[in-house]
Enzyme design. Structure first.
Site, PDB file in Angstrom:
ATOM      1  N   HIS A 475       0.815  -1.211   0.000  1.00 25.75           N
ATOM      2  CA  HIS A 475       0.000   0.000   0.000  1.00 25.75           C
ATOM      3  C   HIS A 475       0.856   1.271   0.000  1.00 25.75           C
ATOM      4  CE1 HIS A 475      -4.158   0.316  -0.416  1.00 25.75           C
ATOM      5  NE2 HIS A 475      -4.528   0.648   0.810  1.00 25.75           N
ATOM      6  N   ASN A 521      -6.940   6.459   2.459  1.00 26.72           N
ATOM      7  CA  ASN A 521      -8.339   6.509   2.062  1.00 26.72           C
ATOM      8  C   ASN A 521      -8.986   7.872   2.284  1.00 26.72           C
ATOM      9  OD1 ASN A 521      -7.983   3.833   1.475  1.00 26.72           O
ATOM     10  ND2 ASN A 521      -9.154   3.051   3.233  1.00 26.72           N
TER      11      ASN A 521
END
Length: 640
Positions: A475, A521
């Protein structure tokens, strides 16, 4: 799969080797070509010098004051007849040779400025010049990393004095112990200058309080003289004395030499005054900024009579402290004497540690010079006295001044051009308010040729999660790629409210880098704030992020469209209101791994996965270069 991966790895290695060989070949060719040109000029200059025994040759060196001394000495010797001299600050060996080559028997004198930027760099110039008069202003820590010691610097600069014959004359600073020790072994005559006992031209007092120019009270051969100049700052008393010393050495009557200095003006970027039609006065001391040169212009600002005093500080050099400690220290020092302090450049944000509180509006910092220019357009007002202190090669701070009176188009960082922006064809075109009254030789705005606009700076955003626990996970591959770009560019990250920020140059184009300081996010609002603060549009944004649908080591580019299930990309598209954002998608799907994305993106890479990961990082870096180049090409094509 292994054979295919191995084949791609070998092909990539071969490509890298070919590129390295080509780069090395270009470097060697440029070196050979330059050396060939220099040797040709040097040989012709040597022949020309042998024909000029009737010309008085003057060599000038020192850690500071060389250009001002050269210009002032040229004004003094010009009273005897035509005087050839170094142009601007072109003081490297090839320029010394060209200055000699351009000198003719019609000249009475020739003044050559000589820079000692590395060991033995003066040797060829001194052999060519064979000076009759040699000047050494002072010795400080300039180019310290090359010489390793101040004594090494003194040894190199002292070669000019050692080259004098018994009938030569040295003009030396009696107040500098290292210069004094060099003078004590001089074979010729010595004219000592300075405030110390025993000086031939002795300084009794020097005053310069804006708006009054520099005035010296000196003593020579038992008589007192007042020397009024067109210069500013008491630190320029040394070049004035040196120029008078050159005049005495060449036989110019002292009264005539003093009169010649009354009309002399500052060299560009050396305590040069530029008064704008808007009532803002700039003090340009922006040629170079070693730490030891900072205090004198600050003293000038402290003593000045002005409605408001503003200090703009760029990149400092030749210091021993770490940048993280130095810049806050300097900021506190400058805040004691200025009403408004602005730091500009890669270390600027460090200075904010000196703020007295969250509401302290006296200290500001801008890593990007264009951001500083935009802010200063409204922050400065009539009656301001603005000191610009920086390193021209690193900062080109003069654009902050030009931006008020011209349409500046070039905002590149680290362009490494040594001359000032006023002579650069890229800088811009005249704006509506170009009637600034210029002291000395400041280039007029209407002499600037229009060039390609360089104001649109791409913003590279690497997605990831902040914190050590997420480092080296799929990520965070966006962070890893940006870290590699910053490392390769020898830049560094600066903490900002939006996250970690840096600025690098890719293919001669300035690129801003951002690692959002929030979870991936929820990065959309942070990216939007950063783009707005930078004056950039969504189409200038390039996202670098992981993609679980692409094999580890592979890279794809996507120009527009949806988020493909990536929540970080979804957040940014939502915040910017458009999907027209270039994305560099870096594959993180491990071979044979069928787990869902949320299970694999936070698991650290293993040692066995390192080769494929490295391949992906290299490919993504190459794609960054390609995308930036394409963006720049499109932008230039849009220029009418």
């Amino acid at each position: 799969m292994y054979v295919a991966d191995r084949g791609r790895q070998v092909a990539s290695t071969i490509t890298d080797c070919v590129r390295a060989v080509k780069r090395r070949a270009r470097t060697v060719w440029r070196s050979v070509s330059w050396r060939s040109e220099y040797l040709g000029v040097y040989v012709r200059a040597w022949v020309q010098r042998s024909r000029l025994d009737g010309v008085t040759f003057v060599g000038i060196t020192g850690s500071a004051g060389k250009t001002t001394t050269k210009d002032l000495a040229a004004a003094v010797l010009g009273t005897l007849g035509p005087c050839a001299h170094t142009v601007a600050s072109e003081n490297e060996p090839i320029f010394a040779a060209r200055t000699v080559l351009e000198t003719t028997s019609d000249h009475r004198s020739c003044i050559v400025e000589l820079a000692a930027f590395r060991p033995n760099c003066l040797d060829e110039s001194i052999r060519l010049l064979r000076p009759n008069i040699a000047v050494l202003t002072l010795i400080a820590r300039d180019h310290y990393t090359r010489f390793k010691s101040v004594e090494g610097i003194a040894a190199e600069k002292g070669k000019l004095i050692d080259s004098l014959s018994a009938d030569g004359t040295a003009v030396l600073n009696i107040d500098d112990p290292l210069v004094r020790s060099i003078g004590e072994r001089c074979k010729g005559r010595v004219i000592w200058i300075g405030a110390g006992e025993g000086a031939t031209l002795r300084l009794r007092a020097a005053t310069s309080r804006w708006p009054d120019p520099l005035t010296l009270e000196i003593e020579f051969e038992g008589r007192a003289y007042s020397v009024r100049t067109g210069l500013y700052g008491t630190q320029l008393a040394l070049p004035v004395l040196a120029a008078l010393g050159v005049g005495v050495a060449a036989g110019v009557p002292i009264e005539r030499a003093i009169a010649a200095l009354a009309a002399a003006q500052p060299a560009e970027g050396r305590m040069q005054i530029v008064e704008g039609s808007d009532g803002v006065v700039f003090v340009r001391d922006d040629w170079k900024a070693p730490l030891w040169s900072l205090q004198p212009p600050l003293d000038f600002l402290r003593d000045a009579n002005a409605k408001r005093k503003v200090a703009v500080i760029g990149t400092l050099s030749d210091y021993s402290l770490s940048a993280s400690k130095l810049y806050p220290k300097i900021a506190r020092q400058v805040l004691e004497l200025a009403d408004l302090v602005v730091f500009v450049g890669p270390h600027a944000m460090r200075a904010l540690k000196a703020r007295r509180g969250s509401d302290d509006d006296a200290l500001h910092a801008f890593p990007d010079i264009r951001d500083a220019a935009i802010w200063l357009r409204t922050a400065l007002r009539a009656g301001d006295l603005v000191l610009l202190k920086g390193s021209n090669r690193a900062d080109h701070l003069v654009r902050l001044m030009l931006d008020r009176y011209t349409n500046v188009l070039c905002w590149r960082e680290r362009c490494n051009r040594s001359y000032f922006c006023g002579r650069c064809s890229l800088v811009g075109t005249p704006g509506p308010s170009t009637d600034a009254h210029r002291h000395s030789n400041e280039p007029a705005a209407d002499n600037i040729t229009a060039g390609a606009p360089l104001t649109s700076t791409p913003v590279l955003v690497g997605l990831g999660n902040p914190g050590e626990r997420y480092r080296h996970t799929p990520h965070n591959v966006g962070h890893q790629i940006l870290d590699e770009l910053v490392r390769a560019a020898r830049s560094e990250w600066v903490a900002r409210p939006e996250g970690a920020v840096s600025t690098i140059v890719v293919n001669d184009v300035t690129v801003k880098l951002l690692k959002p300081g929030t979870s991936m996010n929820h990065s959309g609002s942070v990216v939007r704030s950063f783009l707005e603060a930078s004056g950039c549009r969504a189409e200038q944004c390039i996202l670098v992020h992981d993609d679980v649908d692409i094999a580890l080591g592979d890279v794809r580019i996507k120009r527009d469209g949806g988020d493909a299930g990536h929540k970080g990309v979804r957040s940014i598209i939502s915040a910017l209101g458009t999907g027209d954002i270039t994305r560099i998608r870096v594959g993180v799907r491990r071979s044979g791994d069928e787990r869902q994305a949320r299970q694999l993106v936070l698991e650290k890479f293993s040692a066995m996965e390192e080769p494929a990961l490295s391949r992906g990082v290299d490919r993504a870096t190459a794609q960054v270069w390609q995308v930036v180049a394409q963006m720049n090409s499109v932008r230039l094509a849009e220029v009418p």
